[in-house]
Scaffold this active site. Structure first.
Site, short mmCIF file in Angstrom:
data_model
loop_
_atom_site.label_atom_id
_atom_site.label_comp_id
_atom_site.label_asym_id
_atom_site.label_seq_id
_atom_site.Cartn_x
_atom_site.Cartn_y
_atom_site.Cartn_z
N GLU A 196 0.82 -1.23 0.00
CA GLU A 196 0.00 0.00 0.00
C GLU A 196 0.85 1.28 0.00
O GLU A 196 0.60 2.20 0.77
CB GLU A 196 -1.00 -0.01 1.17
CG GLU A 196 -2.03 -1.11 1.00
CD GLU A 196 -3.27 -0.97 1.87
OE1 GLU A 196 -3.43 0.07 2.52
OE2 GLU A 196 -4.06 -1.92 1.89
C1 FAD Z 1 3.08 -9.64 0.68
C2 FAD Z 1 2.63 -8.70 -0.37
C3 FAD Z 1 1.28 -8.56 -0.65
C4 FAD Z 1 0.85 -7.74 -1.70
N1 FAD Z 1 -0.48 -7.73 -2.06
C5 FAD Z 1 -0.84 -7.08 -3.20
C6 FAD Z 1 -2.16 -7.20 -3.71
O1 FAD Z 1 -3.03 -7.86 -3.13
N2 FAD Z 1 -2.46 -6.56 -4.87
C7 FAD Z 1 -1.55 -5.81 -5.54
O2 FAD Z 1 -1.88 -5.28 -6.59
N3 FAD Z 1 -0.29 -5.65 -5.07
C8 FAD Z 1 0.09 -6.28 -3.93
N4 FAD Z 1 1.37 -6.15 -3.45
C9 FAD Z 1 2.30 -5.29 -4.15
C10 FAD Z 1 2.80 -4.09 -3.36
O3 FAD Z 1 1.86 -3.08 -3.35
C11 FAD Z 1 4.13 -3.69 -4.01
O4 FAD Z 1 5.09 -4.63 -3.57
C12 FAD Z 1 4.56 -2.31 -3.71
O5 FAD Z 1 3.79 -1.43 -4.44
C13 FAD Z 1 6.04 -2.06 -4.02
O6 FAD Z 1 6.42 -2.55 -5.27
P1 FAD Z 1 7.78 -3.39 -5.42
O7 FAD Z 1 7.79 -4.40 -4.34
O8 FAD Z 1 7.88 -3.84 -6.80
O9 FAD Z 1 8.92 -2.33 -5.08
P2 FAD Z 1 9.57 -1.28 -6.09
O10 FAD Z 1 8.51 -0.51 -6.76
O11 FAD Z 1 10.58 -1.98 -6.90
O12 FAD Z 1 10.29 -0.29 -5.09
C14 FAD Z 1 11.54 -0.60 -4.50
C15 FAD Z 1 11.93 0.52 -3.54
O13 FAD Z 1 12.07 1.75 -4.25
C16 FAD Z 1 11.34 2.77 -3.61
N5 FAD Z 1 10.86 3.73 -4.61
C17 FAD Z 1 10.26 3.48 -5.78
N6 FAD Z 1 9.98 4.63 -6.41
C18 FAD Z 1 10.40 5.63 -5.62
C19 FAD Z 1 10.41 7.06 -5.70
N7 FAD Z 1 9.90 7.72 -6.72
N8 FAD Z 1 10.94 7.76 -4.68
C20 FAD Z 1 11.46 7.12 -3.61
N9 FAD Z 1 11.48 5.79 -3.48
C21 FAD Z 1 10.97 5.05 -4.47
C22 FAD Z 1 10.21 2.06 -2.90
O14 FAD Z 1 9.74 2.83 -1.79
C23 FAD Z 1 10.90 0.77 -2.45
O15 FAD Z 1 11.55 1.01 -1.24
C24 FAD Z 1 1.80 -6.97 -2.42
C25 FAD Z 1 3.15 -7.05 -2.08
C26 FAD Z 1 3.57 -7.91 -1.09
C27 FAD Z 1 5.04 -8.00 -0.79
#
Ligand code: FAD
Length: 758
Positions: A454
């Site tokens: 989220e």
């Molecule tokens: C257990 C689990 C349950 C989930 N459930 C759902 C679900 O039900 N439905 C769904 O759609 N999604 C779900 N998600 C997805 C979740 O919302 C994403 O994991 C999240 O949005 C982050 O994406 P990512 O893990 O690919 O990280 P990335 O987007 O790769 O980000 C990596 C890091 O970079 C940072 N970052 C990225 N852009 C910026 C910026 N512009 N400025 C500063 N920092 C930045 C982030 O804060 C993070 O620390 C789930 C994820 C997990 C792990």
């Protein structure tokens, strides 16, 4: 004097005579402002506009009206919600064995799944006319927290259908037909939902999802209809492995212009039964070993009629707005509930364990090193409970406070990380050795999940809190941005002129207020209460003025660059967050009837909040790119230096002493981790031992006094010591029985599990 009068006259003429002002001030400032404007993507614009401004608006504008804060009322449960917590939630807790769930089954037991479905745990937010419970945000949060006190996996399973997903989207945007079809099924658990936005290429930048729905004609149920041919690849989707209905977000395109002139319609959300032709529910992920369902889904050339778009065809392309709007409320409920549960559980178990665990002849809770970490746990828990209540109060007032919920999500999950780290340090081996009696290991392992979902925390802090706050809460900037985009340039200039005058007055007032407050130790600022907490309100008003002043100067100097200066904007967001958290704390103190026993927690929390706010401002000033401007701002904000040094050792010791005994003050910040009969989690063992040991306090004092007088030996096993104490008539038979029982419970409490093999 002549120079001064001359300067004053020039200012009066420049600002007072409209034609002159328009020509020499408004027009050049307007064209400078247009150049300064940060270029906003559509996604950013939607996110910026979604949600409402609430209490944080007051905090951002430099002059918070504290009476407004107190007028929000105290969150309350209805009789029905209370009965659900007392009966269904307590029954569910007795059915949870988290060790078995996580380590053996990797799933909830079938009877718990069924109980959740039968009793409406998945229907907390569904309206009553569709068979749902229509519970308040506060009740929803309390239910999730209590479940999380025993099992993160069970809490997440309940939380997901009650937050951003099909149920919520249908309730707000669904057509009558869609609601009547799906909501009753979701309410009974006949349909299990999941919501798929994230994919391998789009995580934080969710607006960039590549998954597509192409408008086309195809045969469906015997006739040719207009619909969408979908292709998607999603991952990380909670409940996907068991879902029967999939909420899907995708980019909608109409290359053949079958719907109109627009080719690229934008993000759209649809509901698709998972047994529909072409839908693939992929394999499970293993999120840090937690047992809630999480996995992948794909679709290849899946055809759906346009009616399956949530809200019907007129909602084509409005998906991003829908998601951001729902997130702006939901983000303030579920993850903050999990975080608050960590606080209640760690406070309960750590105060108890540090009392019953003895080293060097003393309870470890007597050592200052332990007290330092324990004070942080207790203060963070008071803060978590305060923020949970204020945030759900806002949501229950039917506002969608997007900045507040971003603050709650970020700071509460970070505090949860802190309390779990501190509890792990204090409980040491007891927290590390996994087994049925370990209540810390699983929440500790699961914490990064809350940090990531989220809106991952780094992004939320760096981009969202200040980025949204500065434009949404500022009384002029959003209107000025709208004016800059107006097509009629004469009308735009006229409007900008009146906004500019107001803006200059606003900036001058905040600068003066920040300086005057700093010079007078905030003595003349308003506070809605008397007594010890009065000064905290006054100091927060000072920081509110300083933040408003610094925001204006930063926007003026950096314009669009401020968005890219994430470290700087994150720090200014931190000031806003500290003010929000501080105001939640003061409100909780008032809502609880100004309990004297809560003052040590309030003192510690407020000293920390003010210290953090001052530090964030100082760090922002230290790193502000334009040095002369930074020095000027520093002279106005900290003319006499920074005197906010945080909590003292005495505050920490007072706080720990007050909470290291059973009683109402401890109950007020541990009630989300309830006691119940036959609790298998190990929490009950530690609590029983604590209560029993505390009940023997006087007996232990007598034995210790006898040891000091050499009536009884030192360095001897407890059971032998108690018998000698009886023989020496230091204690009587009843006291012997009591102290023996307390010691038996202590031994159970400090035990950990072992296994013949793993
Ligand atoms: C257990 C689990 C349950 C989930 N459930 C759902 C679900 O039900 N439905 C769904 O759609 N999604 C779900 N998600 C997805 C979740 O919302 C994403 O994991 C999240 O949005 C982050 O994406 P990512 O893990 O690919 O990280 P990335 O987007 O790769 O980000 C990596 C890091 O970079 C940072 N970052 C990225 N852009 C910026 C910026 N512009 N400025 C500063 N920092 C930045 C982030 O804060 C993070 O620390 C789930 C994820 C997990 C792990």
């Amino acid at each position: 004097m002549t120079l001064f009068i001359l300067a004053l006259l020039i200012i009066i003429v420049l600002f007072g005579v409209k034609n002159i002002r328009m020509q020499f001030i408004t027009r050049p400032v307007f064209s400078f402002f247009k150049k300064l404007l940060p270029p906003l993507s559509d996604t950013e614009k939607e996110a910026m506009e979604a949600g409402d401004v609430w209490w944080e608006g007051e905090l951002f504008r430099g002059k918070p009206n504290w009476e407004t804060l107190h007028s929000y009322g105290k969150p309350k449960l209805t009789a029905e919600e209370q009965a659900f917590l007392d009966n269904q939630v307590m029954t569910a807790l007795t059915m949870i064995d988290d060790y078995d769930i996580v380590q053996n089954r990797k799933d909830l037991p079938p009877e718990l799944w069924q109980y959740f479905k039968d009793e409406g745990f998945f229907a907390l937010i569904i309206p009553k006319q569709y068979g749902g419970k229509a519970f308040s945000a506060y009740a929803n949060s309390t239910i999730v927290s209590k479940l999380a006190s025993r099992s993160v996996s069970a809490a997440v399973t309940v939380m997901v259908p009650n937050s951003l997903g099909p149920g919520e989207l249908l309730t707000h945007y669904g057509t009558q037909e869609q609601r009547e079809h799906w909501l009753p099924k979701l309410a009974t658990g006949e349909a299990v939902p999941c919501f798929a936005l994230t994919g391998p290429e789009a995580g934080s930048d969710a607006g960039a999802i590549p998954d597509e729905g192409i408008v086309c004609r195809q045969e469906f149920e015997g006739e040719e209809v207009l619909g969408l041919r979908l292709n998607w690849d999603k991952r990380y989707i909670t409940l996907a492995p068991v879902a029967t209905v999939l909420g899907l977000a995708f980019q909608m395109r109409d290359p053949d212009k079958l719907l109109g002139d627009t080719e690229s319609l934008g993000i759209t959300c649809a509901l698709i039964p998972t047994d529909h032709a072409g839908v693939i529910i992929g394999q499970r992920h293993n999120p840090l070993n937690m047992a809630f369902m999480n996995g992948t889904t794909q679709g290849e050339d899946v055809f759906i009629p346009l009616d399956w778009i949530i809200g019907g065809p007129q909602y084509a392309g409005r998906g991003w707005r829908m998601l951001v709007e729902c997130l702006s409320a939901g983000r303030g409920i579920s993850l903050p509930a999990l975080a608050t549960a960590s606080g209640h559980t760690t406070t309960k178990t750590t105060t108890a364990y540090s009392y019953v665990r003895h080293q060097f002849g003393l309870s470890i809770g007597n050592f200052e090193g332990v007290q330092e970490a324990m004070a942080r746990i207790i203060a963070n828990t008071y803060q978590l409970e305060a923020a949970r209540r204020l945030t759900t109060t806002g949501i229950d007032l039917k506002v969608k406070p997007s900045v507040v919920t971003a603050i709650a999500k970020y700071h509460m999950t970070e505090m949860s990380r802190d309390v779990l780290n501190d509890a792990m340090d204090i409980q040491s081996g007891k927290g590390i050795q996994l087994g049925p009696k370990n209540y810390l290991g699983h929440p500790y392992m699961a914490n990064p999940i809350s940090i990531t979902v989220e809106g991952a925390n780094i992004l939320t802090r760096s981009l969202m809190i200040f980025g949204q706050g500065a434009t949404r809460c500022h009384p002029y900037v959003l209107a000025e941005m709208e004016t800059a985009a107006m097509e009629d340039s004469t009308a735009a200039l006229e409007r900008f002129d009146s906004l500019l005058l107001g803006h200059i007055g606003y900036g001058a007032r905040n600068a003066f207020s920040a300086l005057f407050s700093a010079l007078t130790a905030s003595r003349f600022n308003q506070a809605p209460v008397s007594g010890e907490t009065q000064q905290y309100y006054k100091d927060m008003t000072r920081f509110s003025s300083a933040l408003a002043f610094m925001t204006d100067i930063s926007m003026l100097m950096l314009g669009g660059d401020l968005k890219r200066k994430e470290m700087l904007s994150a720090r200014m967001g931190d000031v806003l967050s500290e003010l929000y958290l501080g105001s939640a704390t003061l409100k909780l103190f008032e809502d609880n009837g100004r309990q004297h026993d809560d003052l040590p927690a309030v003192r510690y929390v407020m000293a920390t909040r003010l210290q953090n706010a001052a530090k964030a401002l100082e760090d922002a000033l230290r790193n502000f790119p334009n040095r002369p401007v930074a020095w000027l701002m520093r002279a106005l904000i900290f003319p006499l230096g920074n005197h906010f040094k945080g909590a003292t050792d005495k505050m920490a010791i007072d706080l720990v002493k007050g909470m290291s005994k059973p009683g109402p003050a401890r109950d007020r910040i541990t009630f989300l981790c309830p006691d119940f009969k036959d609790d298998p989690s190990g929490i009950a063992d530690v609590e029983k031992a604590f209560v029993a040991q505390y009940g023997c306090k006087l007996i232990y004092s007598k034995i210790k006094a006898a040891q000091r007088k050499s009536v009884l030996p030192k360095k001897i096993g407890n059971q032998q010591l108690f018998k000698l104490a009886l023989e020496a008539k230091v204690i009587d038979d009843a006291e012997l029985a009591k102290v023996q029982e307390a010691d038996r419970l202590r031994v159970i409490a400090i035990n950990v599990d072992d296994f013949s093999q793993l």
